[in-house]
Enzyme design. Structure first.
Site, PDB file in Angstrom:
ATOM      1  CG  ASP A   1     -15.713 -23.732  -6.537  1.00  0.00           C
ATOM      2  OD1 ASP A   1     -15.683 -24.402  -5.487  1.00  0.00           O
ATOM      3  OD2 ASP A   1     -16.713 -23.113  -6.928  1.00  0.00           O
TER       4      ASP A   1
ATOM      5  CG  ASP B   1     -18.488 -19.334  -7.771  1.00  0.00           C
ATOM      6  OD1 ASP B   1     -19.450 -19.867  -7.217  1.00  0.00           O
ATOM      7  OD2 ASP B   1     -17.600 -18.731  -7.149  1.00  0.00           O
TER       8      ASP B   1
ATOM      9  CG  ASP C   1     -14.348 -20.059  -5.231  1.00  0.00           C
ATOM     10  OD1 ASP C   1     -14.131 -20.577  -4.119  1.00  0.00           O
ATOM     11  OD2 ASP C   1     -15.050 -20.594  -6.103  1.00  0.00           O
TER      12      ASP C   1
END
Length: 644
Positions: A345, A537, A541
């Site tokens: 990410d 994180d 996600d």
């Protein structure tokens, strides 16, 4: 996916593997109940007395028998219990058959010596296992013993589990914070090293969120509890540490299957060594070949294989914990060593996630002040980093007293309604969904604003790379074949970050479902036997963390979603921890392969010498206990892994 379902599992990986191979678990349990080392020391004294005692066998034999029963009695009982349960071919059986056989042919000293050294080796192995296990269970030091609660103007000392959400707790210098919360009074420094591995104390002041398990270094803090103890980050981490052994690696499973075939095979081979040569070779002595068969049995015990593999994984998991990396089990440690594709990410993982508005572009006939006011109305109830940046740019009091109802659109932005205005604030997808015209692409991360279906302008925001992110990506490039960025941020923002980091493959504008879909495509392109990991994180996600072969939650110690969905939790938000975890896993797997090779080569050599009559029972003891101890000592090396 099922790999993320965490069942309670109260035994260690070492004991689990031993039991699967019918190792002398009962004997180990017996050590502590009979005094452990004291019992073995007494057996050794009796054995030495038997060797040195003057006189004939009638003087020595009682001493040998006493020493044998003292150090081997538990093995004999365990072997009998297993026989009744139908578990014939186990390590207890091998030791019992070999030592009783030595007594039958009059080799009393060797029979006692084999059992004595075997039990000594087992005690040393159990000590090594405990040392490795304690490196993980050292996390249990995180558990607070008490909490000081302010009730009715008085301070009460209570069990942390009795504290309710919203109550105020007081923490004095040197005491451990009992529950997650926010500081409402006092200031000072807190030591979070037990959680994060970061040795430097951090500043604690009013308004700062703190986690249970941290220690107040030099200030009296008053903290408003935000979670009950059962739901605190430290409670979840302790549960994961206790149950980490529940995830067996494929190497451990292979050893379990191998031992189930190996043990009966060597028993039948030993029987053939004892019976066939006297029948087929002229002048072959049954006593000679029976003795060689006993040596064969002692050498063939699979201790080194059975114990050193799970101990190696425990050493690796313990070494990771010391470096602020929580790995939930051996299977995930092994996956780390086989990474082919590593997807990240962007926001909060590779970048700081601390945005600031860099430019304001109002539409014609719209002032900057009006655009910022509309943006503040829409974002005022959001905790997203982008929303915080917008509110900061608009001013803290902008639209403070307006009545607004807000609805979030996942991966797109927010819809807000005031008394007479419907405001949209989000990305291009949100504008397209409501057929808003005029939203032109900008540079980097953009927030587009519309009111009652009319485009009002855009805000451009910037985000900075985390310190060390570029160096970490460079190091990971030498450890992993493919690095990818998957982000919900705009394509231009993602491409900019990818260019700064030197990552050649990046995807932007992805909704959570789009991230999962893209990850699945990457997984389909990963060679068989290799793994694909996702680093996020841990909050928005969670779906993609759960879908990846290996989910890594970064800097998400306080996030329930991270702890539940991820297989590896990095206790700080430093990208370099990922490279450290990969290097540690590779080192652990090298150590385990060395153990397997060491055990097989030495055992094969001594087995051959034993059948040829060139190795006696003492050589057999070395091939069993000695090799086991060498393998166990080697297994502990990952425990002392130092992050570079």
């Amino acid at each position: 996916m099922s790999a993320h379902t965490h069942h309670a599992h109260q035994e260690t990986a070492a004991c689990d593997s031993c039991r699967a191979c019918a190792c002398a678990h009962g004997a180990k349990a017996g050590h502590s109940s009979f005094g452990g080392w004291k019992k073995l020391a007494l057996a050794a004294v009796l054995f030495a007395a038997g060797l040195l005692a003057p006189g004939g066998l009638w003087v020595k034999l009682p001493l040998y028998l006493a020493a044998y029963v003292l150090c081997g009695g538990e093995i004999l009982l365990t072997s009998l219990r297993n026989l009744r349960a139908g578990e014939v071919f186990d390590e207890n059986f091998l030791m019992t058959a070999a030592t009783l056989g030595a007594f039958l042919i009059g080799e009393y000293p060797e029979g006692v010596a084999v059992m004595l050294f075997y039990q000594t080796g087992e005690m040393l192995q159990e000590y090594a296992a405990g040392k490795s296990r304690r490196s993980i269970v050292k996390l249990m030091d995180l558990r607070p013993d008490f909490a000081r609660v302010l009730r009715g103007g008085k301070e009460e000392k209570v069990n942390p589990q009795e504290v309710k959400v919203g109550e105020i707790t007081r923490v004095r210098p040197g005491e451990r914070i009992a529950l997650d919360g926010v500081i409402t009074g006092g200031e000072g420094r807190i030591d979070a090293s037990a959680l994060t591995g970061e040795s430097r104390p951090v500043r604690a002041e009013i308004g700062r969120e703190v986690l249970a398990g941290c220690i107040s270094v030099d200030g009296v803090l008053e903290i408003r509890t935000q979670k009950t103890y059962e739901n605190s980050a430290v409670a979840k981490i302790l549960e994961l540490a206790e149950n980490a052994a529940g995830k067996k690696s494929s190497a451990e499973k292979f050893i379990t299957r191998f031992a189930r075939v190996y043990t009966p095979a060597v028993v039948f081979a030993a029987a053939a060594v004892a019976v066939l040569p006297p029948l087929l070779i002229a002048d072959a002595s049954f006593k000679t070949w029976f003795y060689r068969a006993l040596i064969f049995l002692v050498i063939s015990c699979p201790c080194a294989l059975v114990l050193s593999v799970p101990l190696g994984f425990f050493g690796g998991i313990g070494g990771a914990a010391k470096n602020g990396i929580l790995i939930k089990g051996g299977s995930y440690l092994e996956l780390l060593s086989r990474l082919h594709t590593l997807a990240f990410d962007k926001t909060g993982t590779l970048t700081r996630g601390v945005f600031e508005v860099t430019d304001v572009f109002p539409a014609p006939d719209v002032s900057k002040e009006e655009l910022l006011r509309l943006a503040a109305l829409a974002e005022r109830h959001s905790n997203h980093p982008i929303a915080k940046a917008v509110l900061k740019a608009a001013g803290a009091d902008n639209a403070k007293n307006a009545r607004v109802s807000v609805r979030e659109a996942a991966g797109e932005g927010v819809e807000a309604e005031t008394e007479n205005t419907r405001i949209l604030a989000g990305n291009e997808r949100l504008m397209r969904r409501f057929n808003v015209r005029g939203a032109e692409p900008g540079r980097g991360t953009c927030v587009y604003i519309a009111a009652n279906g009319v485009f009002k302008g855009r805000l451009e925001l910037g985000d900075k790379l985390k310190p060390g992110a570029k160096a970490a990506i460079k190091e990971l490039g030498g450890l992993v074949k493919r690095l990818v960025i998957l982000s919900g941020d705009s394509v231009s923002a993602v491409e900019k970050t990818a260019h700064e980091l030197g990552v050649t493959q990046a995807y932007g504008g992805l909704l959570p479902a789009g991230k999962v879909e893209t990850l699945e495509k990457l997984m389909s392109e990963t060679p068989q036997g290799s793994a694909t990991a996702f680093v996020g994180d841990g909050i928005n996600d969670a779906p993609v963390l759960a879908r990846a072969d290996l989910g890594i939650a970064m800097g998400a110690l306080g996030s329930d979603a991270a702890i539940e969905a991820a297989d590896v939790v990095l206790m700080t938000d430093e990208p370099k921890k990922i490279a450290a975890a990969v290097r540690l896993s590779q080192k652990t797997l090298r150590v385990i392969k060395q153990n397997i090779a060491l055990a097989l080569v030495i055992k094969a050599a001594v087995l051959t010498l034993g059948v040829m009559g060139l190795a006696n029972m003492w050589g057999a003891v070395f091939a069993d206990v000695g090799v086991s101890l060498l393998a166990v000592a080697n297994s502990l090396r990952p425990l002392y892994f130092k992050e570079i």
